[in-house]
Design a protein around this motif. Structure first.
Motif, PDB file in Angstrom:
ATOM      1  N   ASP A 190      11.845  -1.710   3.008  1.00 57.74           N
ATOM      2  CA  ASP A 190      11.099  -3.084   2.817  1.00 57.74           C
ATOM      3  C   ASP A 190       9.736  -2.673   2.309  1.00 57.74           C
ATOM      4  O   ASP A 190       8.732  -3.408   3.298  1.00 57.74           O
ATOM      5  CB  ASP A 190      11.421  -4.096   3.879  1.00 57.74           C
ATOM      6  N   ASP A 191       9.305  -1.794   1.648  1.00 64.57           N
ATOM      7  CA  ASP A 191       8.227  -1.322   1.404  1.00 64.57           C
ATOM      8  C   ASP A 191       7.706  -1.558  -0.229  1.00 64.57           C
ATOM      9  O   ASP A 191       7.670  -0.660  -0.911  1.00 64.57           O
ATOM     10  CB  ASP A 191       7.784  -0.111   2.059  1.00 64.57           C
ATOM     11  N   PHE A 192       7.339  -2.700  -0.482  1.00 64.85           N
ATOM     12  CA  PHE A 192       7.029  -2.783  -2.120  1.00 64.85           C
ATOM     13  C   PHE A 192       5.625  -1.992  -2.228  1.00 64.85           C
ATOM     14  O   PHE A 192       5.711  -1.494  -3.403  1.00 64.85           O
ATOM     15  CB  PHE A 192       6.609  -4.323  -2.390  1.00 64.85           C
ATOM     16  N   ALA A 193       4.801  -1.870  -1.442  1.00 67.66           N
ATOM     17  CA  ALA A 193       3.568  -0.894  -1.727  1.00 67.66           C
ATOM     18  C   ALA A 193       3.988   0.344  -2.018  1.00 67.66           C
ATOM     19  O   ALA A 193       3.153   0.953  -2.742  1.00 67.66           O
ATOM     20  CB  ALA A 193       2.732  -1.309  -0.684  1.00 67.66           C
ATOM     21  N   ALA A 194       5.052   0.736  -1.531  1.00 65.94           N
ATOM     22  CA  ALA A 194       5.366   2.475  -1.909  1.00 65.94           C
ATOM     23  C   ALA A 194       6.087   2.420  -3.187  1.00 65.94           C
ATOM     24  O   ALA A 194       5.781   3.322  -3.753  1.00 65.94           O
ATOM     25  CB  ALA A 194       6.565   2.754  -0.781  1.00 65.94           C
ATOM     26  N   PHE A 195       6.467   1.118  -4.009  1.00 62.52           N
ATOM     27  CA  PHE A 195       7.093   1.393  -5.219  1.00 62.52           C
ATOM     28  C   PHE A 195       5.991   0.812  -6.273  1.00 62.52           C
ATOM     29  O   PHE A 195       6.086   1.007  -7.365  1.00 62.52           O
ATOM     30  CB  PHE A 195       8.118   0.362  -5.298  1.00 62.52           C
TER      31      PHE A 195
END
Length: 509
Positions: free
Chosen positions: A135-140
């Motif tokens: 649940d880590d949009f910043a990583a994508f």
């Protein structure tokens, strides 16, 4: 059920002009490279260990660069020019037309860009999976921005005088103008939004006999998926069922593989996903064997492909006649005692508050698509920054569906598509519209379709689709194929009539 016989012979025969034979020999090598890359993609999603991503990216990039080199070479250009002067019939001319379109579309692309984009797409698959799991949009986000920039660079190289989004849209839907799609979307919004509101206000609560009896383990759900695939006639020697994070189909007329996924609390999710992917596979399996390696042996577009999955999912497996014949099989696998009417209602419930597109019902699904298309276009056209996507996603979910996801995993990270392509979501809704039009035309030609569905006699349905859609491959542009199959241009009329009648009955409207 046997794979339908297309009844068509190969176009590359000894009596073909030498220039045509030379062109098709060259193109066959290109098609085989692309087919091999497809197997590697399937493996990446299904069986490859997560640590294999860097090497897989290099492998796919090398295949992509080689394919691009062969497709855009001077030798291919010369072969196309020679074939243009040859005496060709309509079918051979269609092969040449499609190869020329691909050659001209790609010849201005630098090989380095093609290779870099392919490698980035492959690597992004694992980045997306990890980001969704965490649940880590910043990583994508950095990967997503890089992919967008590369796709835009590619679109500008293909046609610098047109908007990048329109150019990218034509990757999946080359023969159906974006303007026509926009018109259909407006017609659907005008019809679907009030229908969904009427359903929400109806107070009708449809039964959920399968959900209430859970949870179900994977083996139980796999058994149900295998049973429905047996009924549909999915051939063991040309296909297989596996599990992936996002259900998909990959392959050709000799090897069409599908995947599904299992939810412990809702076996109908895997059931409908399995039937949906079978529909995609039925298209591949219905393409003429003798034309493998030719455009006439390949599927036409994303929208036509989706029409096949939506036909089998919605116009067969979500019908009451289907459940009158299949409910006991489902009860045996799931340990339930649902009636046919209860099962029919269960797979057709409307969930306006559902968060997940691939789990959405038949009506609200298209609002999910509208949302994605709008964000997709704004991002490609640089009207929205990558960091704004989660907030914009949630805002549009609230506006269109009245629900806001608690996590990005349930929101803007739920779809795999942005890790591979942009301007691609329109095909899903076009597919539903075309499926309803094809269903209407089929019922004009085939006696008592409902009785055949009830009895599990599905060969005539697959045979009709093969005769009217599959066997043509890329012989016709989309609008001509629709008229050839149904006798009229693509229209939203039949889809809107179908859903109004079906859900009016289910929800007492």
């Amino acid at each position: 059920m046997a794979v339908p016989d297309t009844g068509l012979a190969a176009t590359v025969t000894d009596d073909a002009p030498a220039a045509y034979r030379d062109l098709m020999d060259r193109y066959a090598r290109i098609a085989n490279l692309e087919s091999g890359a497809g197997v590697l993609y399937w493996d990446q999603q299904v069986t490859m260990p997560s640590g294999g991503a860097p090497a897989r990216g290099k492998q796919l990039a090398a295949l992509s660069a080689t394919t691009h080199e062969k497709l855009t070479s001077d030798a291919t250009a010369d072969a196309l020019a020679a074939a243009a002067d040859a005496d060709l019939g309509d079918e051979r001319a269609a092969n040449v037309r499609d190869i020329r379109r691909r050659h001209e579309r790609n010849r201005s692309l630098p090989e380095e860009l093609v290779e870099e984009l392919t490698e980035q797409q492959s690597a992004s698959q694992q980045v997306w999976q990890d980001a969704k799991a965490d649940d880590d949009f910043a990583a994508f986000a950095p990967t997503l921005e890089t992919l967008r920039d590369l796709h835009v660079e590619r679109a500008e190289a293909i046609d610098p005088d047109r908007p990048a989004y329109e150019v990218l849209y034509e990757d999946g839907e080359p023969y159906l103008p974006l303007e026509r799609v926009a018109e259909i979307f407006e017609e659907l919004k005008a019809g679907l939004v009030p229908l969904i509101e009427d359903i929400a206000d109806s107070g009708v609560d449809l039964p959920s006999p399968f959900v209430d009896a859970g949870p179900y383990d994977d083996a139980t759900q796999r058994g149900l998926s295998d049973a429905v695939l047996d009924l549909l006639g999915y051939p063991d020697d040309r296909g297989r069922l596996d599990v992936s994070a996002h259900p998909f189909t990959a392959g050709n007329q000799f090897d069409a593989r599908i995947t599904t996924r299992f939810k412990p609390d809702d076996p109908m999710d895997a059931f409908t996903a399995t039937v949906h992917e079978f529909g995609h596979a039925s298209y591949e399996l219905g393409l003429p064997d003798a034309r493998f390696g030719e455009p006439l042996g390949a599927s036409l577009s994303s929208g036509v492909h989706e029409s096949q999955s939506r036909f089998w999912e919605n116009h067969v497996a979500r019908t009451e006649p289907f459940w009158e014949g299949f409910v006991e099989e489902a009860n045996d696998h799931l340990g339930t005692d649902a009636t046919a009417r209860e099962a029919y209602a269960a797979v057709n419930q409307i969930y306006p508050d559902n968060l997940i597109r691939v789990e959405a019902d038949e009506l609200t699904y298209h609002l999910h698509i509208v949302l994605r298309c709008e964000i997709d276009r704004a991002f490609v056209e640089d009207d929205v920054g990558v960091s704004e996507i989660p907030g914009l996603w949630n805002e549009k979910m609230d506006d269109y569906l009245g629900v806001v996801p608690d996590t990005d995993a349930e929101g803007c990270l739920q779809d795999i598509h942005w890790s591979s392509r942009f301007a691609a979501f329109q095909g899903y809704t076009i597919g539903s519209v075309l499926a309803a039009q094809l269903d209407h035309a089929m019922r004009e030609d085939v006696d008592d379709v409902d009785a055949k569905i009830r009895a599990g006699d599905l060969d005539p349905l697959w045979a009709w689709m093969t005769e009217n859609v599959h066997r043509h491959g890329r012989r016709y542009p989309t609008d001509e194929l629709v008229e050839e199959a149904t006798g009229e241009p693509l229209t939203a009329e039949y889809f809107l009539d179908y859903v109004e009648a079906k859900f009016g009955d289910l929800y007492d409207l």
